[in-house]
Design a protein around this motif. Structure first.
Motif, PDB file in Angstrom:
ATOM      1  N   VAL A  93      -2.813   3.891  -6.663  1.00 33.77           N
ATOM      2  CA  VAL A  93      -3.291   3.123  -5.696  1.00 33.77           C
ATOM      3  C   VAL A  93      -4.593   2.304  -5.946  1.00 33.77           C
ATOM      4  O   VAL A  93      -5.546   2.700  -6.360  1.00 33.77           O
ATOM      5  N   HIS A  94      -4.591   0.870  -5.633  1.00 36.92           N
ATOM      6  CA  HIS A  94      -6.014   0.217  -5.619  1.00 36.92           C
ATOM      7  C   HIS A  94      -6.954   0.528  -4.748  1.00 36.92           C
ATOM      8  O   HIS A  94      -6.416   0.801  -3.703  1.00 36.92           O
ATOM      9  N   LEU A 106     -10.997   0.005  -9.748  1.00 38.90           N
ATOM     10  CA  LEU A 106     -10.958   1.111  -9.089  1.00 38.90           C
ATOM     11  C   LEU A 106      -9.580   1.550  -8.678  1.00 38.90           C
ATOM     12  O   LEU A 106      -8.859   0.715  -8.108  1.00 38.90           O
ATOM     13  N   VAL A 107      -9.057   2.781  -9.030  1.00 38.51           N
ATOM     14  CA  VAL A 107      -7.782   3.122  -8.792  1.00 38.51           C
ATOM     15  C   VAL A 107      -7.699   4.564  -8.194  1.00 38.51           C
ATOM     16  O   VAL A 107      -8.872   5.273  -8.783  1.00 38.51           O
ATOM     17  N   THR A 108      -7.050   4.957  -7.402  1.00 38.35           N
ATOM     18  CA  THR A 108      -6.749   6.420  -7.107  1.00 38.35           C
ATOM     19  C   THR A 108      -5.321   6.871  -7.499  1.00 38.35           C
ATOM     20  O   THR A 108      -4.504   6.263  -7.105  1.00 38.35           O
ATOM     21  N   THR A 109      -5.329   8.031  -8.053  1.00 41.89           N
ATOM     22  CA  THR A 109      -3.970   8.802  -8.402  1.00 41.89           C
ATOM     23  C   THR A 109      -4.180  10.032  -7.863  1.00 41.89           C
ATOM     24  O   THR A 109      -5.236  10.567  -7.961  1.00 41.89           O
ATOM     25  N   LEU A 110      -3.120  10.656  -7.633  1.00 39.93           N
ATOM     26  CA  LEU A 110      -3.033  12.004  -7.077  1.00 39.93           C
ATOM     27  C   LEU A 110      -2.389  12.948  -7.979  1.00 39.93           C
ATOM     28  O   LEU A 110      -1.304  12.811  -8.670  1.00 39.93           O
ATOM     29  N   SER A 111      -2.879  14.220  -8.260  1.00 43.72           N
ATOM     30  CA  SER A 111      -2.359  15.146  -9.052  1.00 43.72           C
ATOM     31  C   SER A 111      -1.159  15.904  -8.246  1.00 43.72           C
ATOM     32  O   SER A 111      -0.726  15.436  -6.876  1.00 43.72           O
ATOM     33  N   PHE A 161       0.747  -1.283  -0.053  1.00 48.95           N
ATOM     34  CA  PHE A 161      -0.087  -0.220  -0.201  1.00 48.95           C
ATOM     35  C   PHE A 161       0.908   1.162  -0.028  1.00 48.95           C
ATOM     36  O   PHE A 161       0.764   2.151  -0.636  1.00 48.95           O
ATOM     37  N   LEU A 162       1.773   1.159   0.790  1.00 53.35           N
ATOM     38  CA  LEU A 162       2.881   2.430   0.862  1.00 53.35           C
ATOM     39  C   LEU A 162       3.642   2.806  -0.385  1.00 53.35           C
ATOM     40  O   LEU A 162       3.663   3.755  -0.829  1.00 53.35           O
ATOM     41  N   GLN A 163       4.106   1.481  -0.995  1.00 52.71           N
ATOM     42  CA  GLN A 163       4.576   1.637  -2.404  1.00 52.71           C
ATOM     43  C   GLN A 163       3.610   2.286  -3.425  1.00 52.71           C
ATOM     44  O   GLN A 163       4.016   3.216  -3.898  1.00 52.71           O
ATOM     45  N   MET A 164       2.518   1.889  -3.532  1.00 53.08           N
ATOM     46  CA  MET A 164       1.376   2.406  -4.361  1.00 53.08           C
ATOM     47  C   MET A 164       1.179   3.856  -4.075  1.00 53.08           C
ATOM     48  O   MET A 164       1.168   4.769  -5.050  1.00 53.08           O
ATOM     49  N   VAL A 165       1.119   4.264  -2.638  1.00 47.99           N
ATOM     50  CA  VAL A 165       0.962   5.732  -2.612  1.00 47.99           C
ATOM     51  C   VAL A 165       2.144   6.575  -2.920  1.00 47.99           C
ATOM     52  O   VAL A 165       1.850   7.479  -3.462  1.00 47.99           O
ATOM     53  N   PHE A 166       3.218   6.368  -2.078  1.00 42.01           N
ATOM     54  CA  PHE A 166       4.274   7.388  -2.068  1.00 42.01           C
ATOM     55  C   PHE A 166       5.254   6.840  -3.326  1.00 42.01           C
ATOM     56  O   PHE A 166       6.072   7.879  -3.505  1.00 42.01           O
TER      57      PHE A 166
END
Length: 463
Positions: A318-319, A346-351, A308-313
């Protein structure tokens, strides 16, 4: 939440004075980035009548619940009965409303805690489609006889949900085992009609001052985009390719993290064929871990958190549906169990801006600066003028952060899920808007905190 449905009988009054087809066309031309451009727009009078009948059907389902809600405002002892009735009504409303309820259960920043708890129990398992219907969908979608695609195809599904169901099969020739995800016939059209009704209902109630703090149009637009993403199996296929590339290129994860490999040539918008991955569902492991040593359980818990931390940072991809029912554990390796992540629709990405906001907020929390964390949430929440008692909100955040600071971030000492739930509840109380991207990340942390606590209570969140 109940107000979304209380006014369904008068939604027609909120519709523009033009034809249904024209209304959608204007929306598309004026709002090119709006999710409504992704709808399968009904253009015939038959579809208009279908929408009207659907509206009447929804009215008959939700009107009793709406009446019970207003009665519960005067008679609090009816609150629990309303919660139960409303949950049943959502299940009767079909796929859109089941998903809406499940999604709303994660938004403690918008809705009361007791409602979120009640909605979290919504069931999405439904009676499976007959095998011959699934085979027909596959053949019509792929334009290939099913006998030319698969050597074997199990008639009994591995799982059946309100949007799709999954069957085990083996590919023709290679006999490679695969999972075949099949979208239910007609579900896309019915969901699009429901989303249009919800969109107009939200716009109608947003005109009332007492509902404006809920930002109902934004809420429904966000939910709509999530639903549209789940209806596109091509998009899920793209997500799987990206996840596989991210983790296969990582020396740390390439041997212990797996995502199913999609078979592009056999997949489309309504059918997804992917490699069949073996393993034990993490949800089953949590209930019965007798075959796992304590060290193995700790490896699983730490592994889920590390991913999870790999996906986010690191990956910024992110799943967005990380729960124990979407994670398989395979302990064939003697060194460390491998993890398989399923259902990547569903995925999340941050601008860049969102990512900086998230990093700044985490930094404030880690430094124990509750006032700064509160100010960041208010200043970057796009609704500074609607916040109730911002100074009291800052004090509340300071109390929460101080609790975290003095007990460290070790899961054995604090319950991070309770801390974050407290933040969401505080935000709802003071009408501090939390971006849906952030709320998705917060809910993932809350879910994974529960997993980490059961498998490895000593794991350090920010080690």
């Amino acid at each position: 939440m109940p107000f979304l449905f209380a006014g369904i009988p008068i939604v027609c009054a909120a519709l523009p004075k033009q034809s249904y087809a024209e209304e959608v066309a204007v929306t598309v031309s004026e709002k090119p980035d709006s999710v409504v451009i992704q709808f399968t727009v009904p253009l015939t009078w038959v579809d208009v009548f279908r929408s009207m009948f659907r509206l009447l059907h929804l009215t008959s389902i939700f009107l009793p619940s709406a009446i019970l809600y207003f009665l519960s405002q005067s008679f609090p002892e009816l609150r629990q009965r309303w919660l139960k009735n409303f949950t049943i009504a959502l299940e009767c409303g079909g796929p859109t409303f089941i998903k809406l309820g499940q999604w709303a259960s994660t938004r403690a920043d918008l809705f009361p805690i007791d409602l979120c708890v009640a909605l979290s129990k919504l069931h999405h398992q439904v009676a499976p489609l007959p095998a011959n219907v699934c085979k027909r969908v596959i053949e019509e979608s792929c334009s290939i006889p099913i006998t030319e695609m698969f050597e074997t195809f199990d008639d009994v599904p591995l799982g059946s949900g309100c949007i799709a169901q999954v069957h085990h099969a083996t590919l023709k020739g290679s006999l490679r085992p695969v999972a075949v995800k099949i979208q239910r016939p007609g579900v896309s059209e019915s969901i699009n009609i429901d989303l249009l009704i919800l969109r107009h209902t939200a716009a109608f109630f947003d005109d009332f001052h007492m509902f404006r703090h809920l930002r109902l149009p934004d809420v429904i637009e966000n939910f709509s985009s999530l639903m549209i993403d789940q209806l596109s199996f091509k998009k899920e296929m793209e997500h799987l390719h990206r996840f596989r590339a991210n983790f296969l290129n990582s020396d740390k994860f390439k041997h212990i993290v797996l995502f199913p490999e999609p078979i592009d040539s056999l997949s489309n918008e309504h059918v997804l064929v992917e490699s069949f991955e073996k393993g034990l569902l993490l949800s089953e492991l949590l209930n019965n871990a007798k075959d796992y040593t304590p060290d193995r359980l700790k490896q699983v818990g730490q592994g889920v958190l590390d991913v999870f931390l790999q996906m986010v940072f690191v990956d910024n991809f992110v799943h967005s549906d990380l729960h124990p029912g979407n994670i398989l554990v395979n302990q064939q390796s003697q060194k460390r169990p491998s993890l398989v992540f399923l259902d990547a629709g569903l995925v999340t990405t941050l601008s860049d801006l969102d990512r900086q906001n998230f990093v700044d907020l985490v930094d404030a929390v880690v430094r124990g600066d509750g006032h700064q964390a509160a100010r960041l949430m208010i200043e970057r929440g796009h609704n500074q003028n609607r916040v109730i008692d911002p100074l009291v909100f800052e004090e509340g955040m300071l109390n929460i952060i101080n609790h975290v600071r003095f007990t460290s971030f070790r899961l054995s000492k604090i319950k991070i899920g309770e801390v974050l739930s407290g933040v969401l509840n505080l935000a709802r109380k003071h009408q501090v808007y939390i971006d849906p991207v952030f709320s998705n990340l917060i809910i993932s942390i809350i879910v994974l905190e529960g997993v980490g606590r059961q498998l490895n209570p000593d794991v350090d969140l920010f080690q």
